[in-house]
Design a protein around this motif. Structure first.
Motif, PDB file in Angstrom:
ATOM      1  N   SER A 231       0.839  -1.211   0.000  1.00  0.00           N
ATOM      2  CA  SER A 231       0.000   0.000   0.000  1.00  0.00           C
ATOM      3  C   SER A 231       0.867   1.252   0.000  1.00  0.00           C
ATOM      4  O   SER A 231       0.891   2.024   0.960  1.00  0.00           O
ATOM      5  CB  SER A 231      -0.937  -0.005   1.211  1.00  0.00           C
ATOM      6  N   LYS A 232       1.592   1.457  -1.087  1.00  0.00           N
ATOM      7  CA  LYS A 232       2.527   2.564  -1.192  1.00  0.00           C
ATOM      8  C   LYS A 232       1.953   3.650  -2.106  1.00  0.00           C
ATOM      9  O   LYS A 232       1.706   3.392  -3.291  1.00  0.00           O
ATOM     10  CB  LYS A 232       3.862   2.098  -1.781  1.00  0.00           C
ATOM     11  N   PRO A 233       1.784   4.866  -1.625  1.00  0.00           N
ATOM     12  CA  PRO A 233       1.288   5.935  -2.494  1.00  0.00           C
ATOM     13  C   PRO A 233       2.277   6.315  -3.587  1.00  0.00           C
ATOM     14  O   PRO A 233       1.883   6.957  -4.564  1.00  0.00           O
ATOM     15  CB  PRO A 233       1.040   7.100  -1.528  1.00  0.00           C
ATOM     16  N   TRP A 234       3.551   5.935  -3.440  1.00  0.00           N
ATOM     17  CA  TRP A 234       4.531   6.189  -4.498  1.00  0.00           C
ATOM     18  C   TRP A 234       4.527   5.082  -5.559  1.00  0.00           C
ATOM     19  O   TRP A 234       5.310   5.122  -6.498  1.00  0.00           O
ATOM     20  CB  TRP A 234       5.924   6.378  -3.920  1.00  0.00           C
ATOM     21  N   CYS A 235       3.606   4.114  -5.405  1.00  0.00           N
ATOM     22  CA  CYS A 235       3.421   3.071  -6.423  1.00  0.00           C
ATOM     23  C   CYS A 235       2.023   3.103  -7.022  1.00  0.00           C
ATOM     24  O   CYS A 235       1.854   2.799  -8.216  1.00  0.00           O
ATOM     25  CB  CYS A 235       3.665   1.684  -5.829  1.00  0.00           C
ATOM     26  N   TYR A 236       1.015   3.443  -6.224  1.00  0.00           N
ATOM     27  CA  TYR A 236      -0.386   3.296  -6.622  1.00  0.00           C
ATOM     28  C   TYR A 236      -1.180   4.573  -6.374  1.00  0.00           C
ATOM     29  O   TYR A 236      -0.858   5.354  -5.468  1.00  0.00           O
ATOM     30  CB  TYR A 236      -1.039   2.153  -5.833  1.00  0.00           C
ATOM     31  N   ASP A 237      -2.231   4.746  -7.147  1.00  0.00           N
ATOM     32  CA  ASP A 237      -3.198   5.820  -6.917  1.00  0.00           C
ATOM     33  C   ASP A 237      -4.213   5.398  -5.858  1.00  0.00           C
ATOM     34  O   ASP A 237      -4.445   4.204  -5.638  1.00  0.00           O
ATOM     35  CB  ASP A 237      -3.958   6.144  -8.211  1.00  0.00           C
TER      36      ASP A 237
ATOM     37  N   ILE B 238      10.434  10.767  -6.797  1.00  0.00           N
ATOM     38  CA  ILE B 238       9.267  10.004  -6.332  1.00  0.00           C
ATOM     39  C   ILE B 238       8.197   9.967  -7.416  1.00  0.00           C
ATOM     40  O   ILE B 238       7.616   8.906  -7.704  1.00  0.00           O
ATOM     41  CB  ILE B 238       8.714  10.615  -5.028  1.00  0.00           C
ATOM     42  N   LEU B 239       7.943  11.112  -8.035  1.00  0.00           N
ATOM     43  CA  LEU B 239       6.951  11.163  -9.118  1.00  0.00           C
ATOM     44  C   LEU B 239       7.361  10.274 -10.294  1.00  0.00           C
ATOM     45  O   LEU B 239       6.531   9.543 -10.859  1.00  0.00           O
ATOM     46  CB  LEU B 239       6.773  12.595  -9.601  1.00  0.00           C
ATOM     47  N   GLN B 240       8.620  10.329 -10.662  1.00  0.00           N
ATOM     48  CA  GLN B 240       9.098   9.514 -11.781  1.00  0.00           C
ATOM     49  C   GLN B 240       8.983   8.026 -11.467  1.00  0.00           C
ATOM     50  O   GLN B 240       8.624   7.222 -12.329  1.00  0.00           O
ATOM     51  CB  GLN B 240      10.535   9.889 -12.123  1.00  0.00           C
ATOM     52  N   TYR B 241       9.294   7.677 -10.227  1.00  0.00           N
ATOM     53  CA  TYR B 241       9.169   6.271  -9.833  1.00  0.00           C
ATOM     54  C   TYR B 241       7.722   5.807  -9.951  1.00  0.00           C
ATOM     55  O   TYR B 241       7.437   4.726 -10.479  1.00  0.00           O
ATOM     56  CB  TYR B 241       9.672   6.073  -8.404  1.00  0.00           C
ATOM     57  N   LYS B 242       6.795   6.634  -9.484  1.00  0.00           N
ATOM     58  CA  LYS B 242       5.379   6.276  -9.546  1.00  0.00           C
ATOM     59  C   LYS B 242       4.905   6.146 -10.997  1.00  0.00           C
ATOM     60  O   LYS B 242       4.194   5.198 -11.348  1.00  0.00           O
ATOM     61  CB  LYS B 242       4.532   7.310  -8.808  1.00  0.00           C
TER      62      LYS B 242
END
Length: 318
Positions: free
Chosen positions: A243-249, A270-274
């Motif tokens: 449940s990572k906000p840097w992976c999922y919406d 962080i944005l680029q990773y997401k």
């Protein structure tokens, strides 16, 4: 001014999220204390250390302890995997804090996939008595029947007593006196117990009955169900498992994370990773979670579990 030691463990990839955790903690902590942040790290690049140091202001200070040369005997074998798919030494570093830092009798340990809207000095003030840890119940284990089964039948604790090791108030003096690290190494090297969450399962098995259960606001995890009510005033949010906000919406409580991510020099990273988090990676997360749940349902059938060792007369808990 009284000092509060706060430990984190990271590798290089988690530097951006530690930065967000630190910013949240510093914004909300009482100024009546001095906070010594000690980061036990594996492979953290110097430029990222410098970025993290730049974020830390009085009454906080930060120190980095390089760890990868110390624990090579913790090898990459299946029973030592984090979740179900990979090995990282960093999850084990917290188990040696008491012995490595004899100057401290008490400390906080926090995972780096957190934000802290509350005042960590209040968490540190928890009275431990003769207990080894103060912790929160693992909400994921309580919510998933297979994981509840695993806690009771493989670890040997009630699902409501099984705790998450990502937020801990640690009685370092007692952990040293009772030789926690020796007990961990004995069990690990003698029995190689297959685990779902290796560091956490060893902590639950060894510290059983010697923990203070904290208010759940100190380790709030995004719920799995879409219709689950969210906590109104979380003191610490833990983006546990996938449940990572840097992976999922649309991760519950994501607004707390993005508040501090936007202040971070790692924000663009962080944005680029997401944005680059691929469908294959998301499918791998789904598959890994399913594998972990299937494994949890049957691990009690293995010849060696913590519960079987205990029931057979082996000394497991302190």
């Amino acid at each position: 001014m009284k000092e509060i030691p706060v430990f984190f463990t990271i590798d290089d990839g988690y530097a951006p999220y530690l930065d967000c955790a630190l910013r949240s903690m510093m914004e909300n902590a009482s100024r009546e204390f001095h906070y010594k942040i000690i980061v036990m790290e594996q492979g953290l690049k110097e430029e990222r250390k410098a970025m993290l140091k730049a974020a830390v202001k009085e009454p906080f200070e930060i120190e980095f302890i390089r760890m990868e040369d110390s624990y090579g005997w913790l090898t990459d074998r299946e029973e030592n995997w984090l979740r179900c798919d990979y090995f990282t030494l960093t999850i084990y570093f917290r188990l040696f804090i008491a012995d490595m830092f004899p100057q401290y009798d008490k400390s906080l340990y926090l995972d780096s996939d957190i934000v802290v809207p509350g005042d960590v000095s209040e968490l540190y003030a928890t009275e431990l008595g003769n207990n080894l840890l103060a912790v929160c119940m693992d909400q994921a284990v309580e919510a998933v029947p297979e994981l509840s089964h695993y806690a009771e039948h493989s670890i040997g604790v009630k699902n409501t007593d099984y705790f998450n090791s990502g937020v801990m108030v640690m009685n370092l003096k007692k952990l040293r006196e009772e030789k926690f690290a020796d007990q961990f190494m004995h069990l690990l090297n003698t029995w190689h117990v297959d685990c779902i969450a290796p560091d956490q399962d060893y902590l639950n098995a060894i510290c059983q009955g010697r923990v203070v259960m904290l208010d759940g606001t100190w380790d709030v995890m995004p719920p799995a169900g879409e219709n689950t009510a969210l906590m109104a005033n979380p003191k610490l949010i833990h983006y546990n498992l996938f449940s990572k906000p840097w992976c999922y919406d649309n991760i519950p409580y994501e607004e707390y994370f993005w508040k501090y991510a936007k202040q971070s020099p790692f924000y663009q990273e962080i944005l680029q990773y997401k944005e680059s988090y691929s469908g294959e990676q998301k499918q791998s997360d789904t598959d890994c979670m399913a594998t972990m749940i299937r494994k949890a349902a049957v691990l009690d059938e293995r010849p060696v579990t913590f519960r079987k060792l205990r029931d057979g007369g082996e000394r497991v808990k302190l």
